[in-house]
Design a protein around this motif. Structure first.
Motif, PDB file in Angstrom:
ATOM      1  N   ALA A  14      54.684 -11.449   1.798  1.00 15.86           N
ATOM      2  CA  ALA A  14      54.800 -12.516   0.633  1.00 15.86           C
ATOM      3  C   ALA A  14      56.144 -12.158   0.109  1.00 15.86           C
ATOM      4  N   ASP A  15      56.742 -13.402  -0.252  1.00 19.04           N
ATOM      5  CA  ASP A  15      58.007 -13.486  -1.173  1.00 19.04           C
ATOM      6  C   ASP A  15      57.388 -14.267  -2.470  1.00 19.04           C
ATOM      7  N   PRO A  16      57.360 -13.789  -3.524  1.00 16.40           N
ATOM      8  CA  PRO A  16      57.099 -14.310  -5.063  1.00 16.40           C
ATOM      9  C   PRO A  16      57.899 -15.341  -5.372  1.00 16.40           C
ATOM     10  N   LEU A  17      59.186 -15.443  -4.828  1.00 12.39           N
ATOM     11  CA  LEU A  17      60.063 -16.419  -5.434  1.00 12.39           C
ATOM     12  C   LEU A  17      59.991 -17.756  -4.462  1.00 12.39           C
ATOM     13  N   THR A  18      59.030 -17.926  -3.350  1.00  7.93           N
ATOM     14  CA  THR A  18      59.031 -19.043  -2.796  1.00  7.93           C
ATOM     15  C   THR A  18      57.688 -19.733  -2.962  1.00  7.93           C
ATOM     16  N   ARG A  19      57.723 -21.033  -2.772  1.00  9.74           N
ATOM     17  CA  ARG A  19      56.368 -21.894  -3.093  1.00  9.74           C
ATOM     18  C   ARG A  19      55.418 -21.552  -2.134  1.00  9.74           C
ATOM     19  N   GLY A  20      55.902 -21.033  -0.902  1.00  9.66           N
ATOM     20  CA  GLY A  20      54.741 -20.626   0.111  1.00  9.66           C
ATOM     21  C   GLY A  20      55.668 -20.613   1.531  1.00  9.66           C
ATOM     22  N   ARG A  21      54.816 -20.081   2.523  1.00  7.07           N
ATOM     23  CA  ARG A  21      55.404 -19.906   3.740  1.00  7.07           C
ATOM     24  C   ARG A  21      54.669 -21.035   4.743  1.00  7.07           C
ATOM     25  N   ILE A  22      55.607 -21.617   5.227  1.00  3.10           N
ATOM     26  CA  ILE A  22      54.931 -22.640   6.415  1.00  3.10           C
ATOM     27  C   ILE A  22      55.565 -22.247   7.618  1.00  3.10           C
ATOM     28  N   LEU A  23      54.587 -22.359   8.753  1.00  6.79           N
ATOM     29  CA  LEU A  23      54.870 -22.216  10.179  1.00  6.79           C
ATOM     30  C   LEU A  23      55.157 -23.651  10.911  1.00  6.79           C
ATOM     31  N   VAL A  24      56.286 -23.912  11.592  1.00  8.30           N
ATOM     32  CA  VAL A  24      56.271 -25.156  12.289  1.00  8.30           C
ATOM     33  C   VAL A  24      56.218 -24.929  13.842  1.00  8.30           C
ATOM     34  N   ILE A  25      55.091 -25.283  14.472  1.00  7.84           N
ATOM     35  CA  ILE A  25      55.141 -25.367  16.006  1.00  7.84           C
ATOM     36  C   ILE A  25      55.177 -26.562  16.547  1.00  7.84           C
ATOM     37  N   ASP A  26      56.462 -26.782  17.145  1.00  3.90           N
ATOM     38  CA  ASP A  26      56.832 -28.128  17.874  1.00  3.90           C
ATOM     39  C   ASP A  26      57.824 -27.888  18.849  1.00  3.90           C
ATOM     40  N   ASP A  27      57.933 -28.524  20.004  1.00  3.38           N
ATOM     41  CA  ASP A  27      58.628 -28.091  21.029  1.00  3.38           C
ATOM     42  C   ASP A  27      59.873 -29.118  20.911  1.00  3.38           C
ATOM     43  N   GLU A  28      59.776 -29.912  20.127  1.00  3.63           N
ATOM     44  CA  GLU A  28      61.076 -30.719  19.776  1.00  3.63           C
ATOM     45  C   GLU A  28      62.178 -30.321  18.813  1.00  3.63           C
ATOM     46  N   ALA A  29      63.166 -29.867  19.273  1.00  8.22           N
ATOM     47  CA  ALA A  29      64.132 -29.115  18.352  1.00  8.22           C
ATOM     48  C   ALA A  29      64.616 -30.387  17.057  1.00  8.22           C
ATOM     49  N   ASP A  30      64.547 -31.627  17.501  1.00  8.77           N
ATOM     50  CA  ASP A  30      64.936 -32.249  16.045  1.00  8.77           C
ATOM     51  C   ASP A  30      63.724 -32.444  15.137  1.00  8.77           C
ATOM     52  N   ILE A  31      62.498 -32.373  15.623  1.00  8.57           N
ATOM     53  CA  ILE A  31      61.391 -32.444  14.666  1.00  8.57           C
ATOM     54  C   ILE A  31      61.277 -30.963  13.784  1.00  8.57           C
ATOM     55  N   ARG A  32      61.613 -29.963  14.338  1.00 13.01           N
ATOM     56  CA  ARG A  32      61.591 -28.552  13.739  1.00 13.01           C
ATOM     57  C   ARG A  32      62.545 -28.882  12.838  1.00 13.01           C
ATOM     58  N   GLU A  33      63.912 -29.045  13.102  1.00 17.80           N
ATOM     59  CA  GLU A  33      64.925 -29.051  12.230  1.00 17.80           C
ATOM     60  C   GLU A  33      64.638 -29.982  11.075  1.00 17.80           C
ATOM     61  N   SER A  34      64.250 -31.031  11.264  1.00 11.77           N
ATOM     62  CA  SER A  34      64.073 -31.831  10.182  1.00 11.77           C
ATOM     63  C   SER A  34      62.968 -31.383   9.354  1.00 11.77           C
ATOM     64  N   LEU A  35      61.855 -31.071   9.705  1.00 16.13           N
ATOM     65  CA  LEU A  35      60.885 -30.483   8.898  1.00 16.13           C
ATOM     66  C   LEU A  35      61.471 -29.104   8.083  1.00 16.13           C
ATOM     67  N   GLN A  36      62.170 -28.264   8.851  1.00 14.09           N
ATOM     68  CA  GLN A  36      62.480 -27.080   8.208  1.00 14.09           C
ATOM     69  C   GLN A  36      63.472 -27.616   6.864  1.00 14.09           C
ATOM     70  N   THR A  37      64.485 -28.592   7.063  1.00 11.91           N
ATOM     71  CA  THR A  37      65.211 -29.181   6.236  1.00 11.91           C
ATOM     72  C   THR A  37      64.704 -29.503   5.020  1.00 11.91           C
ATOM     73  N   LEU A  38      63.451 -30.425   5.177  1.00 13.66           N
ATOM     74  CA  LEU A  38      62.725 -31.282   4.146  1.00 13.66           C
ATOM     75  C   LEU A  38      61.898 -30.140   3.361  1.00 13.66           C
ATOM     76  N   LEU A  39      61.256 -29.193   3.958  1.00 12.99           N
ATOM     77  CA  LEU A  39      60.426 -28.150   3.303  1.00 12.99           C
ATOM     78  C   LEU A  39      61.192 -27.219   2.419  1.00 12.99           C
ATOM     79  N   GLU A  40      62.526 -26.758   2.993  1.00 13.09           N
ATOM     80  CA  GLU A  40      63.063 -25.877   2.442  1.00 13.09           C
ATOM     81  C   GLU A  40      63.950 -26.457   0.932  1.00 13.09           C
TER      82      GLU A  40
END
Length: 489
Positions: A14-40
């Protein structure tokens, strides 16, 4: 081959400074990276997995607030992986994402345990909004569940102090009636713990996750009590500047506890009887009938049977309330519980005052034998509440780990002399208690020592090898007459 090498899975904490922890499971690198950028950018911590196997390893290694799961991956389908996730963790929210936006796929995903479903390409704003809502809702539900669990543990029977036979019978009855819907009347002297038993009944009932609302029947005037119980509408009386819910509506599907039910006025008794009979009421100033499902637990230190005979309490209301009666014994009738209460309250008030605490948070205080004798011999007219006050006082005044009798309240010290007077032969009657026998023997020893020392308390204390203050307390407690020394003025 996966376009991102599999790396060792670090433990997720647990990290008290973050809004939450999200795991993205996807085989497409573009999808993973776009979701990571959006959510971070939204303040979330994001972990990535490029295949089902790595995603499962990450889930097993740590805790996530939400999982975004692709429906179609080379090594395994998202629905298949969802089944494994739910088998391990039925609570973590999972959103499925896929390029196939059919109704059949959505229905199948939700039936398999997904919390939501998004088709590619999705609306970023809507996705973030739903993630925020889902995580906030899950956290609130988890906090409520933990709070209910804490309340249930607090008022669970093992946490109610008392191992005497009288209290065992009370708790056996409580365990039998708690699951029922019946109204309950708890009777007992002031300070015996009637509200504590009421809360234990509620905490161990099917209504435990619903409100427990307490009402002190004697502390409010009748007009204000009616508005408090049933609510009012704006303008119904002077000061009613807005609509307000009453306690009965607030306690709907839960429990309402009436303390000192015997103090209700005749008019309020009629109104309460109507609610118990009809399960409905009207707020003050309103013609709207409100239906409620509320369990009523009432408590009193009065003799309601006598009040019914004298016409001061309605007989029909008495029988509505007294479906099950739980009589609580006074503390003087369960003296074997006094040491348990002493230990319990020493822990409570040492922790509260941050005094004399051991490494495990338990109290290091203990009473000297004379003080323990006094506490055990006292009749406790104020019951557990009076004992609690005495122990709190002792903790506040304690200056060492052994607490002397001198810190006890004066009324306790003055009332614990020998209660059974010796007979003409100088002996106690056969019905004398052990404490009275010991006190009588102690009294005779002290009188003998005083006579030998010419009633010099200092010399007598030295001869008996006890502190002068202890001797003074014993003289007061045992009602020993003090004579002047010969030759004294």
């Amino acid at each position: 081959m996966p376009d991102q090498p599999t790396v060792p899975v670090e433990e997720v904490v647990a990290d008290p400074l973050t809004r939450g922890r999200i795991l993205v499971i996807d085989d497409e690198a573009d999808i993973r990276e776009s979701l990571q950028t959006l959510l971070e950018l939204e303040g979330y911590t994001v972990h990535l997995a490029d295949c089902a196997a790595e995603g499962l390893r990450r889930i097993e290694a740590g805790i996530y607030d939400l999982v975004l799961l692709d429906l179609m991956m080379p090594d395994r389908s998202g629905l298949d992986l969802l089944g494994d996730i739910r088998a391990r963790d039925p609570e973590t929210p999972v959103f499925l994402i896929t390029a196939y936006g059919s109704v059949e796929v959505a229905v199948q995903a939700l039936k398999s345990g997904a919390n939501d479903y998004f088709s590619k390409p999705w609306d970023n704003e809507k996705l973030v909004l739903e993630i925020d809502r889902q995580i906030a809702g899950s956290r609130l539900e988890r906090e409520n569940r933990e709070l209910r669990r804490a309340l249930k543990q607090r008022y669970a029977f093992p946490n109610i102090v008392g191992k005497s036979e009288r209290m065992r019978r009370v708790l056996d009855l409580v365990s039998q009636v708690a699951p029922s819907k019946s109204n309950i009347l708890i009777t007992g002297e002031t300070g015996t713990g009637k509200e504590l038993i009421a809360k234990a009944i509620h905490a161990n009932s099917p209504r435990a996750d619903r409100p427990f609302v307490g009402v002190n029947s004697g502390s409010l005037p009748p007009d204000l009590l009616e508005s408090t119980l049933f609510g009012h509408v704006k303008g119904s009386f002077t000061g009613a500047v807005a609509n307000r819910k009453g306690y009965f509506e607030t306690a709907n599907h839960g429990t309402i506890f009436f303390d000192e039910i015997g103090t209700l006025s005749a008019d309020m008794q009629v109104k309460l009887l109507r609610v118990l009979q009809e399960r409905e009421f009207m707020p003050v100033g309103s013609t709207e009938v409100i239906k409620v499902d509320v369990r009523v637990i009432a408590a009193t230190n009065a003799d309601l049977t006598r009040m019914v005979e004298e016409g001061r309490f309605r007989q029909d209301l008495y029988w509505r309330l007294n479906v099950i009666n739980i009589p609580l014994p006074p503390l003087r009738e369960r003296k074997e519980d006094v040491p348990l209460f002493i230990d319990h309250f020493l822990d409570v008030y040492c922790q509260e005052n941050e005094k004399f605490l051991g490494s495990g948070g338990a109290s290091l205080l203990h009473f000297e034998p004379e003080a323990t004798h006094i506490l055990m011999d006292y009749n406790w007219p104020g019951n557990v509440r009076e004992l609690e006050n005495a122990i709190e006082r002792a903790v506040v005044l304690a200056t060492s780990e052994e607490v002397p009798a001198s810190v006890l309240p004066e009324q306790i010290l003055q009332s614990t002399g020998v209660r059974t007077a010796p007979g003409p032969d100088g002996k106690l009657p056969a019905g004398a208690s052990l404490f009275e026998i010991v006190a009588d023997y102690e009294r005779r020893i002290i009188i003998e020592a005083l006579e030998q020392c010419g009633y010099s308390q200092t010399e007598a204390a030295t001869q008996m090898r006890i502190p002068l203050s202890t001797l003074n307390q014993k003289i007061k407690r045992l009602d020993i007459p003090i004579k002047r020394r010969s030759g004294s003025v």
